[in-house]
Design an enzyme around this catalytic site. Structure first.
Site, PDB file in Angstrom:
ATOM      1  N   GLU A   1     -36.298  61.941  -2.684  1.00  0.00           N
ATOM      2  CA  GLU A   1     -36.814  62.379  -3.987  1.00  0.00           C
ATOM      3  C   GLU A   1     -37.334  61.193  -4.804  1.00  0.00           C
ATOM      4  OE1 GLU A   1     -33.205  65.687  -4.308  1.00  0.00           O
ATOM      5  OE2 GLU A   1     -33.175  63.869  -5.517  1.00  0.00           O
TER       6      GLU A   1
ATOM      7  N   CYS B   1     -39.504  51.653 -37.903  1.00  0.00           N
ATOM      8  CA  CYS B   1     -38.446  51.095 -38.749  1.00  0.00           C
ATOM      9  C   CYS B   1     -37.131  51.108 -38.006  1.00  0.00           C
ATOM     10  CB  CYS B   1     -38.359  51.874 -40.051  1.00  0.00           C
ATOM     11  SG  CYS B   1     -39.762  51.500 -41.078  1.00  0.00           S
TER      12      CYS B   1
HETATM   13  C1  LIG Z   1     -34.125  60.798 -11.413  1.00  0.00           C
HETATM   14  C2  LIG Z   1     -33.855  61.361 -10.085  1.00  0.00           C
HETATM   15  C3  LIG Z   1     -34.606  60.940  -8.972  1.00  0.00           C
HETATM   16  C4  LIG Z   1     -35.679  59.895  -9.048  1.00  0.00           C
HETATM   17  O1  LIG Z   1     -35.229  58.632  -9.351  1.00  0.00           O
HETATM   18  P1  LIG Z   1     -36.280  57.407  -9.312  1.00  0.00           P
HETATM   19  O2  LIG Z   1     -35.470  56.218  -9.645  1.00  0.00           O
HETATM   20  O3  LIG Z   1     -37.319  57.689 -10.334  1.00  0.00           O
HETATM   21  O4  LIG Z   1     -36.840  57.387  -7.936  1.00  0.00           O
HETATM   22  C5  LIG Z   1     -34.356  61.554  -7.767  1.00  0.00           C
HETATM   23  N1  LIG Z   1     -33.395  62.499  -7.626  1.00  0.00           N
HETATM   24  C6  LIG Z   1     -32.654  62.923  -8.672  1.00  0.00           C
HETATM   25  C7  LIG Z   1     -31.645  63.971  -8.467  1.00  0.00           C
HETATM   26  C8  LIG Z   1     -32.850  62.357  -9.920  1.00  0.00           C
HETATM   27  O5  LIG Z   1     -32.092  62.768 -10.954  1.00  0.00           O
END
Ligand SMILES: *Cc1c(COP(=O)(O)O)cnc(C)c1O
Length: 406
Positions: free
Chosen positions: A266, A335
């Site tokens: 992911e 600010c």
């Molecule tokens: C935020 C997140 C990602 C992506 O993280 P990166 O550091 O942007 O690659 C992948 N999987 C889950 C479940 C996340 O919460």
């Protein structure tokens, strides 16, 4: 003007700043394509699928572009799920990795037909009661691994709220037995900015111990968190090495069930960090004993990462590329203390110059706000050499839009 290379030139960014005004987020589609190609090329011989973690940047045009590349999408709220479907992703390519959400969102995700990862025993039990074996479901585990750029962006360690701790796996199995749950995927996500590929291998090893316990498993989801360079000398997660190590790990652990498991990742930052440029203009120069301050027409209301995570963003004076470098403290105009960089060497800065912040694609606009009743910036997408406005700057009416005047 043609912009086919993966890097936009300073001259071009100045033209965009003049054309669309500042502060301005600019995204370069070809860079996203290049990053996605790195992943698919490295993993071309294995059964691997990439889900863009869209919380990094959800502009609908970015979602459509990522869809056109062939990627799937990972969402962290039901509204991101709705946006992904709106962008054209079919439900079976949309993953909702939830954390701490109300069960009503899980019900909605099921009714929309997307894949769901559940991160608490409580919601897993509710899921079992309502759906039993009728709908496959994933489980987000907390592997108790410490990894990532800093504690605020680490999610897999033993004090983290994310996921069901691996030591509670027996409780998961009880629920599987009781409700005949079809656990289709096991998920872990250990954090962000993980350069060391062995962290992912460690994650696989932890999952390998659990795989035999889940008879209906089809997918292993190793999360995101690949590192990209923010400053000179920073490395990037070596994707080729990662692919080799993942393949070796699987070769060493043939799935006891005999079913080939598909691997999911992911990536968020990896796909969209470097595609983004944040273009600002210098309002005021101020000499003090402590520092020479450069105040730009922005603040942490537009780019919060430096103040929130101590993140480093490379800053360049694109209006004076041959100016003599000096030390400046780059700050915003809100600010509140909003330091972007302290004592940073930058080519001589004058009022009216354009300063660009690099790596502004991921968690830039997405974490912006209207603090100080300032407008959120406009966003521009450069694609096939053309610049397209993909979000107009706020207007005064936008500040009042949801308010109810008594
Ligand atoms: C935020 C997140 C990602 C992506 O993280 P990166 O550091 O942007 O690659 C992948 N999987 C889950 C479940 C996340 O919460």
């Amino acid at each position: 003007m043609s912009q086919q290379q993966s890097q936009l030139t300073p001259e071009y960014l100045i033209t965009l700043g003049q054309q669309f005004g500042t502060p301005l987020y600019v995204y370069h589609a070809e860079k996203i394509r290049e990053q996605y190609a790195k992943l698919t090329t490295a993993f071309r011989d294995s059964n691997t699928v990439f889900f863009y973690a869209c919380k990094a940047l959800t502009n609908i045009n970015i979602l459509k572009y990522v869809h056109s590349l062939g990627a799937n999408v990972d969402c962290s709220s039901i509204n991101e799920v709705r946006l992904a479907l709106h962008a054209g992703f079919p439900p079976e390519r949309v993953l909702y990795t939830s954390n701490g959400i109300g069960f009503d969102e899980i019900e909605e995700a099921v009714s929309l037909g997307v894949i769901v990862n559940i991160d608490s025993l409580s919601n897993l039990e509710k899921f079992g009661k309502k759906y039993g074996h009728t709908y496959p479901v994933g489980v987000r585990l907390r592997p108790n691994i410490m990894a990532g750029g800093n504690l605020k962006i680490s999610t897999g360690h033993d004090k983290s709220k994310f996921g069901i701790p691996v030591d509670q796996v027996d409780k998961i199995l009880d629920l599987v037995d009781r409700y005949h749950l079809r656990i289709a995927d096991l998920h872990i996500h250990t954090g962000s900015e993980i350069k060391d590929v062995d962290v992912f291998v460690q994650g696989i090893e932890i999952l390998f111990d659990l795989i035999p316990k889940f008879k209906e498993l089809q997918f292993i989801d190793l999360g995101g968190g690949f590192k990209v360079p923010y400053k000179d000398g920073d490395g990037e997660t070596n994707i080729t090495e990662l692919a080799q190590k993942v393949q070796t790990a699987f070769a060493n652990h043939p799935n006891p069930g005999g079913r080939p498991l598909q691997v999911w990742f992911e990536p968020g930052k990896f796909l969209v960090s470097e595609c983004g440029y944040f273009v600002t203009k210098v309002n005021v120069m101020k000499e003090t004993d402590a520092a020479t301050f450069v105040s730009v027409d922005s603040g942490f209301n537009h780019l919060i990462r430096p103040m929130f995570y101590d993140a480093y963003h490379r800053i360049e004076n694109i209006s004076n590329p041959t100016g003599i470098p000096k030390r400046y403290s780059v700050v915003g105009n809100i600010c509140e203390t909003d330091t972007f960089a302290w004592h940073r060497m930058i080519n001589e800065v004058r009022e009216g110059d354009y300063l660009v912040f690099y790596n502004a694609g991921a968690y830039g606009f997405e974490m912006s706000s209207n603090f100080n009743s300032r407008y959120k910036p406009a966003e521009v997408l450069v694609k096939d050499g053309q610049a397209h406005l993909i979000r107009r700057r706020d207007k005064f009416e936008d500040l009042l839009r949801n308010q109810i005047e008594l």
